[in-house]
Design an enzyme around this catalytic site. Structure first.
Site, PDB file in Angstrom:
ATOM      1  N   PRO A  76       1.647  -0.615  -0.078  1.00 26.74           N
ATOM      2  CA  PRO A  76       0.082   0.180   0.059  1.00 26.74           C
ATOM      3  C   PRO A  76       1.270   1.084  -0.432  1.00 26.74           C
ATOM      4  CG  PRO A  76       0.110  -1.173   1.501  1.00 26.74           C
ATOM      5  CD  PRO A  76       0.555  -2.583   1.312  1.00 26.74           C
ATOM      6  N   LEU A  77       1.070   2.202  -0.796  1.00 26.76           N
ATOM      7  CA  LEU A  77       1.076   3.372  -1.038  1.00 26.76           C
ATOM      8  C   LEU A  77       0.717   4.527  -1.360  1.00 26.76           C
ATOM      9  CD1 LEU A  77       3.644   1.987  -3.724  1.00 26.76           C
ATOM     10  CD2 LEU A  77       4.636   2.767  -1.540  1.00 26.76           C
ATOM     11  N   ALA A  78       0.132   5.503  -0.514  1.00 31.32           N
ATOM     12  CA  ALA A  78      -0.625   6.137  -0.527  1.00 31.32           C
ATOM     13  C   ALA A  78      -0.868   7.398  -1.748  1.00 31.32           C
ATOM     14  CB  ALA A  78      -1.058   7.231   1.042  1.00 31.32           C
ATOM     15  N   SER A 106      -3.868   1.878  -0.631  1.00 33.57           N
ATOM     16  CA  SER A 106      -3.974   2.596   0.913  1.00 33.57           C
ATOM     17  C   SER A 106      -5.095   2.862   1.398  1.00 33.57           C
ATOM     18  CB  SER A 106      -3.224   3.693   0.404  1.00 33.57           C
ATOM     19  OG  SER A 106      -2.481   4.462   1.190  1.00 33.57           O
ATOM     20  N   TYR A 129      -6.077   2.076   7.764  1.00 31.24           N
ATOM     21  CA  TYR A 129      -5.728   2.947   8.382  1.00 31.24           C
ATOM     22  C   TYR A 129      -6.947   2.993   9.125  1.00 31.24           C
ATOM     23  CZ  TYR A 129      -1.106   4.498   7.066  1.00 31.24           C
ATOM     24  OH  TYR A 129      -0.005   5.105   6.336  1.00 31.24           O
ATOM     25  N   THR A 155      -3.106  -1.347   8.904  1.00 32.60           N
ATOM     26  CA  THR A 155      -1.959  -0.939   9.362  1.00 32.60           C
ATOM     27  C   THR A 155      -1.506  -0.738  10.660  1.00 32.60           C
ATOM     28  OG1 THR A 155      -1.389   0.030   7.381  1.00 32.60           O
ATOM     29  CG2 THR A 155      -0.460   0.946   8.754  1.00 32.60           C
ATOM     30  N   ARG A 164       9.332  12.434  10.006  1.00 34.44           N
ATOM     31  CA  ARG A 164      10.237  12.525   8.497  1.00 34.44           C
ATOM     32  C   ARG A 164      11.122  13.493   8.294  1.00 34.44           C
ATOM     33  NH1 ARG A 164       5.390   9.135   6.011  1.00 34.44           N
ATOM     34  NH2 ARG A 164       4.809   7.739   7.628  1.00 34.44           N
ATOM     35  N   LYS A 222       0.146  -5.196   9.191  1.00 31.32           N
ATOM     36  CA  LYS A 222       1.097  -4.884   8.720  1.00 31.32           C
ATOM     37  C   LYS A 222       1.874  -4.266  10.236  1.00 31.32           C
ATOM     38  CE  LYS A 222       2.533  -2.083   4.596  1.00 31.32           C
ATOM     39  NZ  LYS A 222       2.210  -0.732   4.867  1.00 31.32           N
ATOM     40  N   SER A 244       7.136  -5.806   8.749  1.00 32.18           N
ATOM     41  CA  SER A 244       6.957  -4.285   8.176  1.00 32.18           C
ATOM     42  C   SER A 244       7.980  -3.588   9.080  1.00 32.18           C
ATOM     43  CB  SER A 244       5.923  -4.309   7.551  1.00 32.18           C
ATOM     44  OG  SER A 244       5.690  -2.505   6.955  1.00 32.18           O
ATOM     45  N   HIS A 246       7.633  -0.086   8.133  1.00 30.13           N
ATOM     46  CA  HIS A 246       7.403   0.804   7.156  1.00 30.13           C
ATOM     47  C   HIS A 246       7.891   1.647   6.093  1.00 30.13           C
ATOM     48  CE1 HIS A 246       2.589   3.013   7.429  1.00 30.13           C
ATOM     49  NE2 HIS A 246       3.364   3.911   6.522  1.00 30.13           N
ATOM     50  N   ARG A 249       9.517   4.141   7.825  1.00 30.95           N
ATOM     51  CA  ARG A 249       9.056   5.524   7.759  1.00 30.95           C
ATOM     52  C   ARG A 249       9.049   5.720   9.750  1.00 30.95           C
ATOM     53  NH1 ARG A 249       8.297   7.509   2.701  1.00 30.95           N
ATOM     54  NH2 ARG A 249       6.019   8.257   2.755  1.00 30.95           N
ATOM     55  N   GLY A 278      10.266  -3.883   2.558  1.00 31.12           N
ATOM     56  CA  GLY A 278      11.344  -3.564   2.916  1.00 31.12           C
ATOM     57  C   GLY A 278      12.318  -3.969   2.423  1.00 31.12           C
TER      58      GLY A 278
HETATM   59  C1  LIG Z   1       5.459   6.967  -0.138  1.00 29.16           C
HETATM   60  C2  LIG Z   1       5.023   5.915   0.602  1.00 29.16           C
HETATM   61  C3  LIG Z   1       3.347   6.168   1.035  1.00 29.16           C
HETATM   62  C4  LIG Z   1       3.242   5.235   1.895  1.00 29.16           C
HETATM   63  N1  LIG Z   1       1.243   4.950   2.369  1.00 29.16           N
HETATM   64  C5  LIG Z   1       1.580   3.394   2.979  1.00 29.16           C
HETATM   65  C6  LIG Z   1      -0.398   3.164   2.987  1.00 29.16           C
HETATM   66  O1  LIG Z   1      -0.873   4.535   2.917  1.00 29.16           O
HETATM   67  N2  LIG Z   1       0.187   2.657   3.855  1.00 29.16           N
HETATM   68  C7  LIG Z   1       0.380   2.224   4.419  1.00 29.16           C
HETATM   69  O2  LIG Z   1       0.011   0.967   6.027  1.00 29.16           O
HETATM   70  N3  LIG Z   1       2.156   1.508   4.431  1.00 29.16           N
HETATM   71  C8  LIG Z   1       2.339   3.174   3.738  1.00 29.16           C
HETATM   72  N4  LIG Z   1       3.979   2.553   3.310  1.00 29.16           N
HETATM   73  C9  LIG Z   1       4.833   1.753   3.550  1.00 29.16           C
HETATM   74  C10 LIG Z   1       4.635   0.770   2.588  1.00 29.16           C
HETATM   75  O3  LIG Z   1       3.503  -0.296   2.735  1.00 29.16           O
HETATM   76  C11 LIG Z   1       5.235   0.115   2.649  1.00 29.16           C
HETATM   77  O4  LIG Z   1       5.905  -0.837   3.913  1.00 29.16           O
HETATM   78  C12 LIG Z   1       7.039   0.498   2.241  1.00 29.16           C
HETATM   79  O5  LIG Z   1       7.516   0.750   1.642  1.00 29.16           O
HETATM   80  C13 LIG Z   1       7.768  -1.204   1.602  1.00 29.16           C
HETATM   81  O6  LIG Z   1       8.953  -0.536   2.441  1.00 29.16           O
HETATM   82  P1  LIG Z   1      10.037  -0.755   0.484  1.00 29.16           P
HETATM   83  O7  LIG Z   1       9.492   0.963  -0.357  1.00 29.16           O
HETATM   84  O8  LIG Z   1      11.182  -0.461   0.251  1.00 29.16           O
HETATM   85  O9  LIG Z   1       9.878  -1.596  -0.574  1.00 29.16           O
HETATM   86  C14 LIG Z   1       4.182   3.675   2.170  1.00 29.16           C
HETATM   87  C15 LIG Z   1       5.766   3.992   1.747  1.00 29.16           C
HETATM   88  C16 LIG Z   1       5.674   5.018   0.902  1.00 29.16           C
HETATM   89  C17 LIG Z   1       7.463   4.806   1.024  1.00 29.16           C
HETATM   90  O1  LIG Z   2       4.162   8.048   3.706  1.00 29.78           O
HETATM   91  C1  LIG Z   2       3.209   7.081   5.136  1.00 29.78           C
HETATM   92  O2  LIG Z   2       4.460   6.110   4.821  1.00 29.78           O
HETATM   93  C2  LIG Z   2       1.927   7.064   4.798  1.00 29.78           C
HETATM   94  O3  LIG Z   2       1.446   6.158   5.301  1.00 29.78           O
HETATM   95  C3  LIG Z   2       1.321   8.212   4.387  1.00 29.78           C
HETATM   96  C4  LIG Z   2      -0.032   8.335   5.505  1.00 29.78           C
HETATM   97  C5  LIG Z   2      -0.621   9.157   5.708  1.00 29.78           C
HETATM   98  C6  LIG Z   2      -0.515  10.655   4.510  1.00 29.78           C
HETATM   99  C7  LIG Z   2       0.555  10.176   3.820  1.00 29.78           C
HETATM  100  C8  LIG Z   2       1.593   9.091   3.383  1.00 29.78           C
END
Ligand SMILES: Cc1cc2nc3c(=O)[nH]c(=O)nc-3n(C[C@H](O)[C@H](O)[C@H](O)COP(=O)(O)O)c2cc1C
Ligand SMILES: O=C(O)C(=O)c1ccccc1
Length: 359
Positions: A76-78, A106, A129, A155, A164, A222, A244, A246, A249, A278
């Site tokens: 999941p990537l927001a 996401s 979330y 999550t 960050r 997660k 994970s 995250h 992050r 990760g």
């Molecule tokens: C830009 C960005 C947005 C993300 N958004 C979410 C999210 O909305 N929900 C969530 O559970 N994890 C989020 N993550 C974490 C990813 O799901 C994941 O755990 C992590 O990116 C995996 O590592 P990798 O980027 O090294 O492959 C986000 C990560 C990034 C980089």
């Molecule tokens: O960046 C993230 O990891 C993420 O989960 C997130 C959550 C809220 C807004 C933007 C990103």
């Protein structure tokens, strides 16, 4: 020529606004955990077995009763609309063109759940979330279930967002128009402040029962990083765990996911699937994760890099490179199927010469 996921990362960087790049690429604090995730994979060598008649290896697997073409799903990537206007729609289509594997959408996706379900892609999972507003969270889950999503990924590592520093220094805000399409009335602006205001900061294990009462879908947790919590998750009725941090992050200073995977896999003992994310960047990283106890991995940032470089085609290319690399590594290591992968497939760089015995 882009031959590796690293090539896609470099191309993406030149195409993205530097503050957007920092938002994607960055981690919390000193980014020790972010770096550790990637470095952990280089502390394992492979142990190839020869003359095994491997032929063309088979990467197919089954997770939670569903067939996957390969043990690699999309994390999941927001706010993917920040990378490309098609956002998650391109990710869903691009993934389906490469392989039948799930895409985790996401809670903060930039495109509508129903539109994604209608896109003709493969299986969709919803990342949850849990918000202070439980009724809004519930509506989101009900919409996903009605649209045919197949699992929920709660999550559990984000009572609020990690600190960050790149985003703090850049005073990073989402541009106008980049909004969570599935959360009515939410205008995020600065992600950290939005999360402080809207995410439930006080969740406990009863949230699993609550999710179960709202939805019949399988529930994965997660953000698990200890054997203690993995056992707790299974006891609480989770259908799977995602090891994970995250992507480095959230809490800086936690271990690389690959480093905690063996103890978690041992504690779960096959009762539910164990996924990991990760730092997965090469086919052999997938091999190492499976050898150390994962059933599958999730791919995060490289998907955003593909999206930035070439929308759906870029996502297809990133996944295809990774899966071809996995098949290649399996063939060269004498692995016919994923069932051939085990602890005997890797050896620690730090380990001295093997002490007797053979695998
Ligand atoms: C830009 C960005 C947005 C993300 N958004 C979410 C999210 O909305 N929900 C969530 O559970 N994890 C989020 N993550 C974490 C990813 O799901 C994941 O755990 C992590 O990116 C995996 O590592 P990798 O980027 O090294 O492959 C986000 C990560 C990034 C980089
Ligand atoms: O960046 C993230 O990891 C993420 O989960 C997130 C959550 C809220 C807004 C933007 C990103």
């Amino acid at each position: 020529m882009r031959l590796t996921l690293g090539d896609f990362a470099r191309s993406a960087r030149t195409r993205l606004d530097p503050t957007v790049w920092d938002f994607f690429a960055g981690g919390a604090g000193e980014e020790r955990t972010l770096a550790a995730n990637v470095e952990a994979f280089d502390r394992w060598w492979l142990r190839p077995l020869v003359l095994r008649g491997a032929g063309r290896p088979e990467t197919a697997t089954a997770i939670l009763g569903r067939a996957w073409d390969a043990p690699v799903a999309v994390a999941p990537l927001a706010f993917q609309t920040l990378v490309h206007p098609l956002g998650e729609l391109a990710t869903v289509r691009g993934t389906a063109a490469a392989a039948r594997v799930p895409v985790v959408i996401s809670t903060l996706a930039g495109r509508d759940i129903e539109e994604l379900a209608a896109a003709g892609g493969g299986p969709l999972w919803l990342q949850v979330y849990c918000l202070r507003d439980r009724s809004m969270t519930r509506r989101l889950i009900e919409r996903a279930e009605a649209a045919g999503f197949e699992a929920l990924v709660l999550t559990v590592d984000a009572p609020h967002l990690g600190r960050r520093l790149r985003d703090v220094r850049n005073d990073f805000r989402l541009p106008p128009g980049i909004v969570p399409a599935n959360l009515e009335g939410h205008d995020v602006g600065a992600p950290a402040a939005h999360a402080r205001a809207e995410f439930a900061p006080d969740l406990d294990w009863s949230v699993v029962d609550w999710l179960r009462s709202v939805s019949a879908l399988p529930i994965l947790l997660k953000g698990i990083l200890t054997d203690t919590d993995a056992v707790r998750a299974v006891e609480a009725g989770a259908d799977g765990v995602v090891v994970s941090n995250h992507g480095g992050r959230q809490l800086d200073g936690v271990p690389a996911t690959l480093d905690v995977l063996p103890e978690i896999a041992a504690a779960v003992a096959g009762r539910v699937p164990v996924l990991l994310d990760g730092g997965v960047r090469r086919g052999r990283d997938v091999l190492a994760a499976l050898a150390l106890g994962a059933d599958a991995v999730l791919l995060g940032r490289p998907i955003l890099h593909g999206l930035a470089v070439g929308a759906a085609q870029g996502v297809t290319d990133v996944l295809t490179i990774l899966l071809d690399d996995l098949t290649d590594a399996m063939a060269l290591a004498g692995l016919r199927t994923l069932a051939d992968i085990g602890p005997q497939t890797v050896r620690s760089v730090a380990a001295g010469p093997p002490v007797g015995g053979s695998a």
